[in-house]
Design a protein around this motif. Sequence first.
Motif, mmCIF file in Angstrom:
data_model
loop_
_atom_site.group_PDB
_atom_site.id
_atom_site.type_symbol
_atom_site.label_atom_id
_atom_site.label_comp_id
_atom_site.label_asym_id
_atom_site.label_seq_id
_atom_site.Cartn_x
_atom_site.Cartn_y
_atom_site.Cartn_z
ATOM 1 N N GLN A 156 -3.797 0.629 7.309
ATOM 2 C CA GLN A 156 -3.742 0.809 5.866
ATOM 3 C C GLN A 156 -3.806 2.280 5.460
ATOM 4 O O GLN A 156 -3.031 2.710 4.615
ATOM 5 C CB GLN A 156 -4.899 0.003 5.233
ATOM 6 N N ASN A 174 10.586 -5.001 -5.480
ATOM 7 C CA ASN A 174 9.703 -5.703 -4.532
ATOM 8 C C ASN A 174 10.116 -7.163 -4.403
ATOM 9 O O ASN A 174 10.334 -7.848 -5.397
ATOM 10 C CB ASN A 174 8.246 -5.615 -5.011
ATOM 11 N N ALA A 175 10.193 -7.607 -3.149
ATOM 12 C CA ALA A 175 10.688 -8.977 -2.904
ATOM 13 C C ALA A 175 9.584 -10.024 -3.007
ATOM 14 O O ALA A 175 9.802 -11.114 -3.518
ATOM 15 C CB ALA A 175 11.344 -9.038 -1.533
ATOM 16 N N GLY A 176 8.387 -9.695 -2.534
ATOM 17 C CA GLY A 176 7.302 -10.701 -2.485
ATOM 18 C C GLY A 176 6.297 -10.486 -3.603
ATOM 19 O O GLY A 176 6.617 -9.869 -4.629
ATOM 20 N N ASP A 225 3.986 0.283 7.264
ATOM 21 C CA ASP A 225 4.129 -0.611 8.427
ATOM 22 C C ASP A 225 5.569 -0.786 8.875
ATOM 23 O O ASP A 225 5.815 -1.119 10.038
ATOM 24 C CB ASP A 225 3.616 -2.018 8.077
ATOM 25 N N LYS A 262 -11.702 -9.277 7.015
ATOM 26 C CA LYS A 262 -13.067 -8.731 7.045
ATOM 27 C C LYS A 262 -14.060 -9.677 6.368
ATOM 28 O O LYS A 262 -15.240 -9.724 6.727
ATOM 29 C CB LYS A 262 -13.125 -7.336 6.388
ATOM 30 N N THR A 302 0.834 -1.215 0.000
ATOM 31 C CA THR A 302 0.000 0.000 0.000
ATOM 32 C C THR A 302 0.864 1.259 0.000
ATOM 33 O O THR A 302 0.628 2.189 -0.786
ATOM 34 C CB THR A 302 -0.907 -0.016 1.249
ATOM 35 N N ALA A 303 1.885 1.302 0.869
ATOM 36 C CA ALA A 303 2.717 2.511 0.984
ATOM 37 C C ALA A 303 3.558 2.714 -0.279
ATOM 38 O O ALA A 303 3.640 3.837 -0.807
ATOM 39 C CB ALA A 303 3.627 2.402 2.215
ATOM 40 N N THR A 344 -0.164 -6.678 1.140
ATOM 41 C CA THR A 344 -0.511 -7.399 2.370
ATOM 42 C C THR A 344 -1.990 -7.192 2.689
ATOM 43 O O THR A 344 -2.693 -8.126 3.093
ATOM 44 C CB THR A 344 0.364 -6.865 3.525
HETATM 45 C C1 FAD Z 1 -4.695 -9.809 9.452
HETATM 46 C C2 FAD Z 1 -4.542 -8.314 9.236
HETATM 47 C C3 FAD Z 1 -5.664 -7.514 9.215
HETATM 48 C C4 FAD Z 1 -5.533 -6.153 9.005
HETATM 49 N N1 FAD Z 1 -6.670 -5.395 9.006
HETATM 50 C C5 FAD Z 1 -6.577 -4.073 8.834
HETATM 51 C C6 FAD Z 1 -7.743 -3.272 8.807
HETATM 52 O O1 FAD Z 1 -8.874 -3.761 8.938
HETATM 53 N N2 FAD Z 1 -7.600 -1.936 8.626
HETATM 54 C C7 FAD Z 1 -6.372 -1.357 8.493
HETATM 55 O O2 FAD Z 1 -6.298 -0.123 8.357
HETATM 56 N N3 FAD Z 1 -5.243 -2.089 8.498
HETATM 57 C C8 FAD Z 1 -5.316 -3.435 8.664
HETATM 58 N N4 FAD Z 1 -4.187 -4.190 8.638
HETATM 59 C C9 FAD Z 1 -2.889 -3.506 8.421
HETATM 60 C C10 FAD Z 1 -2.627 -3.207 6.920
HETATM 61 O O3 FAD Z 1 -2.793 -4.400 6.185
HETATM 62 C C11 FAD Z 1 -1.210 -2.656 6.766
HETATM 63 O O4 FAD Z 1 -1.106 -1.470 7.514
HETATM 64 C C12 FAD Z 1 -0.825 -2.345 5.331
HETATM 65 O O5 FAD Z 1 -1.069 -3.436 4.491
HETATM 66 C C13 FAD Z 1 0.688 -1.974 5.270
HETATM 67 O O6 FAD Z 1 1.113 -1.688 3.972
HETATM 68 P P1 FAD Z 1 2.670 -1.516 3.656
HETATM 69 O O7 FAD Z 1 2.772 -0.963 2.279
HETATM 70 O O8 FAD Z 1 3.366 -0.787 4.727
HETATM 71 O O9 FAD Z 1 3.275 -3.016 3.662
HETATM 72 P P2 FAD Z 1 3.050 -4.251 2.680
HETATM 73 O O10 FAD Z 1 1.767 -4.184 1.957
HETATM 74 O O11 FAD Z 1 3.340 -5.452 3.500
HETATM 75 O O12 FAD Z 1 4.206 -4.087 1.582
HETATM 76 C C14 FAD Z 1 5.568 -4.285 1.844
HETATM 77 C C15 FAD Z 1 6.238 -4.874 0.600
HETATM 78 O O13 FAD Z 1 7.657 -4.783 0.748
HETATM 79 C C16 FAD Z 1 8.266 -5.958 0.240
HETATM 80 N N5 FAD Z 1 9.618 -6.097 0.834
HETATM 81 C C17 FAD Z 1 9.979 -6.406 2.106
HETATM 82 N N6 FAD Z 1 11.333 -6.390 2.255
HETATM 83 C C18 FAD Z 1 11.841 -6.049 1.044
HETATM 84 C C19 FAD Z 1 13.180 -5.838 0.539
HETATM 85 N N7 FAD Z 1 14.259 -5.949 1.318
HETATM 86 N N8 FAD Z 1 13.333 -5.513 -0.765
HETATM 87 C C20 FAD Z 1 12.256 -5.381 -1.573
HETATM 88 N N9 FAD Z 1 10.971 -5.541 -1.154
HETATM 89 C C21 FAD Z 1 10.765 -5.865 0.136
HETATM 90 C C22 FAD Z 1 7.286 -7.053 0.632
HETATM 91 O O14 FAD Z 1 7.466 -8.201 -0.177
HETATM 92 C C23 FAD Z 1 5.930 -6.363 0.396
HETATM 93 O O15 FAD Z 1 5.472 -6.558 -0.926
HETATM 94 C C24 FAD Z 1 -4.262 -5.568 8.811
HETATM 95 C C25 FAD Z 1 -3.118 -6.377 8.808
HETATM 96 C C26 FAD Z 1 -3.254 -7.738 9.009
HETATM 97 C C27 FAD Z 1 -2.019 -8.597 8.980
#
Ligand code: FAD
Length: 465
Positions: free
Chosen positions: A316, A35-37, A308, A52, A15-16, A42
């Motif tokens: 999110q 991106n690694a995954g 995160d 949900k 998302t970020a 997420t």
């Molecule tokens: C079960 C669950 C329920 C949730 N429910 C809610 C909700 O109802 N409402 C809400 O607001 N939030 C909720 N959240 C939280 C929300 O999902 C997260 O805040 C949000 O997805 C975070 O986004 P992000 O971009 O920070 O991380 P992510 O979406 O995890 O993206 C990080 C990316 O970085 C990649 N990466 C990692 N290390 C490396 C590296 N060294 N090199 C290259 N790439 C790398 C990963 O592969 C991944 O693709 C929930 C979380 C969970 C686990």
Amino acid sequence: MSQHSYDVVIIGAGTAGQSAYNQVVKHTSNVLVVNAGPWDTTCARVGCMPSKLLIEAAKYAHASQHASEFGIDNQTRIDPKATMQRVQQLRDYFTGHAQALVDQWPDEHKKQGKARYLDANTLEVGQDTICTKTSIIATGSTPRIDPQWQQALMHKLLTSDSIFNLPALPKSIIVVGNGAIGIELAQALARLGVEVTLMGKGSDIGGLSNPDLRKLATALITKELNYIDHSTIEQVYLQDDQVILHYQRNQQSGQVEAEYLLAAIGRESSIHTLGLDNIAPNYQTIKGAIQHPLTMQLDDLPIFIAGDVSTTQALQHEAANAGRIAGINAVRYPDIKQFEPYTGLSIVFSQPQMATAGQTHQALEKAKIAFACAEVSYRSQGRATIQDKNEGAIQLYGCPQTHKLLGAELLVNEAEHLAHLLAWSIQQGLTVPQLLAMPFYHPVLEEGLRTALVRLRAQLPELAS
Ligand SMILES: Cc1cc2nc3c(=O)[nH]c(=O)nc-3n(C[C@H](O)[C@H](O)[C@H](O)COP(=O)(O)OP(=O)(O)OC[C@H]3O[C@@H](n4cnc5c(N)ncnc54)[C@H](O)[C@@H]3O)c2cc1C
Ligand SMILES: NC(=O)c1ccc[n+]([C@@H]2O[C@H](COP(=O)([O-])OP(=O)(O)OC[C@H]3O[C@@H](n4cnc5c(N)ncnc54)[C@H](O)[C@@H]3O)[C@@H](O)[C@H]2O)c1
């Protein structure tokens, strides 16, 4: 082995990272996302959306089982496979949508692999070296796992990364952790007929900080499932393919067993995967690599951090907003801008929902901020009684000097909507009298909020008369 040079490199396509990309491409096409995954976030794959979906199924099961309260005869049968199939089908619909957005990006903007910093302007991805003017770290977090549990339980240890892939609802489960994930999934599974034990190590519950609401929430959750708070886990092992867990509570030993154990004990920042210690040793952990909260910049470096990866409360909308700010500032660097933070808003999708808006009781006390407090119970609230959901309460916090609303904690049906109204009001700086000057329809859940506001007004000096 090759070498490339970019204006901005974004590490992580969740998302970020996606939100940052949307800002960066407005100004330069010399951008790379590493991106690694998987690229489907997420949130859509293993987070907000599948959780949900499971909760919605539980809502229907519960309503159906309690229809007789309304004079409606009903026979409810929960199909453990069909329930999980719907979760997975719609989860795939949401991940497909997230993936389709990334598929529209030019191929030269995307690279699969793990990025590591060599210095503040140089990264390594596999065999390739990448130079960049600025970069954005958006690598998210992963579920915390106790290595001993993993070794002892193997495939019987679940996390939020694996539970939504189960082919059918389990018969029984031990959920460890009483935060957002633990509460949401434990209650949903219990309502879907799974025998659930929920373990917590303290009195915290679903992110609520107000002691009275915590007690109320504990009592409500305990009515539905075997909730063991204040516990210390001593040992876990497998016996005849069943999980056995030994714990201590109030100096007494206890044992529970189930088909699976779900670890919901928090998430760990993925910052340690990035080799940031090549820039400074203290950047290896997120405690040492704190970004500026209004610019997302890491110290005075051309590096920005979002999502995160850098927060204890993974949400999110905060990840999306931080990604937006990081994206804008990465292209403006070194002429970066400060952005006002969002008012705090968190919602746990239990029944009743647990939500906070603005400052919590704990945050106000910790910061030694003087505040007035008012509570209203929803035990006899009109609309909640009509819905047969008359439980829980609201706590409001106001400033005795300015009369502004400072924060709220809610444990009521449909708190998601009330919490939004309150967060928006707090962000606008509205006072308690200004809020009371607005219309409240009848009969609605917001009328309970009005009662709480009236009580809060009575606590505020000069307004009390
Ligand atoms: C079960 C669950 C329920 C949730 N429910 C809610 C909700 O109802 N409402 C809400 O607001 N939030 C909720 N959240 C939280 C929300 O999902 C997260 O805040 C949000 O997805 C975070 O986004 P992000 O971009 O920070 O991380 P992510 O979406 O995890 O993206 C990080 C990316 O970085 C990649 N990466 C990692 N290390 C490396 C590296 N060294 N090199 C290259 N790439 C790398 C990963 O592969 C991944 O693709 C929930 C979380 C969970 C686990
Ligand atoms: N509705 C939502 O917005 C939503 C839903 C799910 C997750 N999330 C986000 O995901 C993140 C992770 O959620 P989470 O619930 O895993 O983490 P969390 O940090 O919110 O809660 C973890 C809980 O586990 C407890 N715990 C830790 N170790 C334990 C042990 N050994 N035994 C018993 N209890 C133990 C802690 O006391 C804490 O209450 C949170 O930051 C949350 O914001 C949000």
